[in-house]
Design an enzyme around this catalytic site. Structure first.
Site, PDB file in Angstrom:
ATOM      1  N   HIS A 100      82.402  16.894  60.688  1.00 40.62           N
ATOM      2  CA  HIS A 100      83.402  17.763  60.987  1.00 40.62           C
ATOM      3  C   HIS A 100      83.642  19.639  60.498  1.00 40.62           C
ATOM      4  O   HIS A 100      84.362  19.466  59.852  1.00 40.62           O
ATOM      5  CB  HIS A 100      84.989  17.567  61.985  1.00 40.62           C
ATOM      6  N   HIS A 110      77.969  11.685  63.688  1.00 41.78           N
ATOM      7  CA  HIS A 110      78.428  10.933  63.430  1.00 41.78           C
ATOM      8  C   HIS A 110      77.268   9.625  63.404  1.00 41.78           C
ATOM      9  O   HIS A 110      75.970  10.030  64.204  1.00 41.78           O
ATOM     10  CB  HIS A 110      78.952   9.977  64.992  1.00 41.78           C
TER      11      HIS A 110
END
Length: 313
Positions: A100, A110
């Site tokens: 993030h 991811h």
């Protein structure tokens, strides 16, 4: 295939090395903070190591975890689509990461690469690889998305012309928020239950994808990490992070498996963003940069004009 043909030690060696390489590369590009190392044990068998970086120069939070767990019975999340595995013991290992960034112009990403083996006393063991990587931009640049998918395509190319479109579509379908009728981001690759190539070739495919991740993501980070932004962009980033939370808690198989198998909660939920916001019935202003995300990027599409993909997947 017998247990003798499956090299759990080689898989573990690769995954641990991948975790280390990714951590080192992220520390280098972050330039400010390093990863905290947190080893943990699972009461039912096994354990892992979580690496977490917080409040860095580039990453607000970055988590890169390795786990190797085993037990007497697979949890429901692992047998829901394969009821023939109910009651089998299991051994699983994997690397999972979520990054993030601070800057809303740098996408969240991811990746996950894993191996499972389910066994009982009377039958041959059932094994499979799974994983992939996907990209979640807030203020996307089309050239970044095309480059991301080109790297995904290139990683698959040696394994068959059908692999990229097949696993790209699987990613689009999997990372889809049904209650929002939108994708979580712009996709990438997702695969599960992979054993059709045989162990060696399936392991090679997983290594190829694992090695490709940094090549796909770091150029985007370096190109966008110094892009100027203000409070408007930050608020939109926090709002869109809410979609990430919704997906992980409602749909994500890895989260469900970890919680149902008695894994370490802090490590399972390190994928969640440190700051997030929701706003009731919010809609972007038509024609705004925020609307462009919805109008142009959050529907599955053929990013590479690949003839193997007949229009939107």
């Amino acid at each position: 295939m017998s247990n003798d043909d499956i090299s759990m030690g080689r898989v573990e060696e690769y995954l641990r090395g991948l975790q280390q390489r990714i951590v080192a590369a992220l520390e280098d590009v972050d330039g400010k903070e390093t990863f905290r190392q947190d080893r943990w044990d699972r009461p039912g068998g096994g354990g892992g190591e979580s690496r977490v970086l917080t409040d860095g120069g580039v990453f607000e939070q970055a988590g890169v975890g390795f786990s190797h767990v085993f037990g007497d019975q697979l949890p429901p999340s692992a047998t829901q689509s394969r009821p023939e595995l109910v009651g089998r013991s299991f051994e699983g290992m994997g690397v999972s990461l979520v990054l993030h960034p601070h800057n809303p112009y740098v996408p969240t990403t991811h990746a996950n690469f894993r191996f499972f083996l389910a066994a009982n006393e009377s039958d041959e063991p059932v094994w499979w690889f799974g994983g992939g990587f996907d990209l979640t931009p807030y203020y996307p640049f089309r050239e970044d998305v095309v480059s991301w998918h080109q790297h995904a395509h290139d990683a698959c190319s040696a394994f068959g012309d059908d692999i990229y479109p097949r696993f790209k579509k699987w990613c689009d379908d999997y990372f889809f928020l049904k209650h929002r009728n939108e994708t979580r981001g712009v996709g990438g690759l997702f695969y599960d239950d992979l054993n059709e190539f045989g162990f060696e070739r399936s392991f090679e495919f997983t290594r190829t994808l694992g090695d490709q991740f940094l090549k796909a993501y770091l150029p985007i980070v370096k190109a966008r990490k110094d892009h100027p932004f203000g409070q408007r962009q930050r608020e939109f980033q926090l709002y869109r992070r809410g979609r990430y939370v919704e997906f992980n808690l409602l749909y994500d198989r890895g989260t469900l498996f970890g919680l149902q198998s008695g894994g370490r909660t802090e490590s399972i939920l390190m994928s969640l963003p440190p700051r997030v916001r929701w706003e009731y019935d919010w809609h972007p202003e038509p024609g705004s940069p925020e609307a462009m995300l919805y109008d142009e990027f959050l529907q599955p599409q053929n990013w590479l004009n690949n003839p193997d993909e007949a229009g939107p997947s």
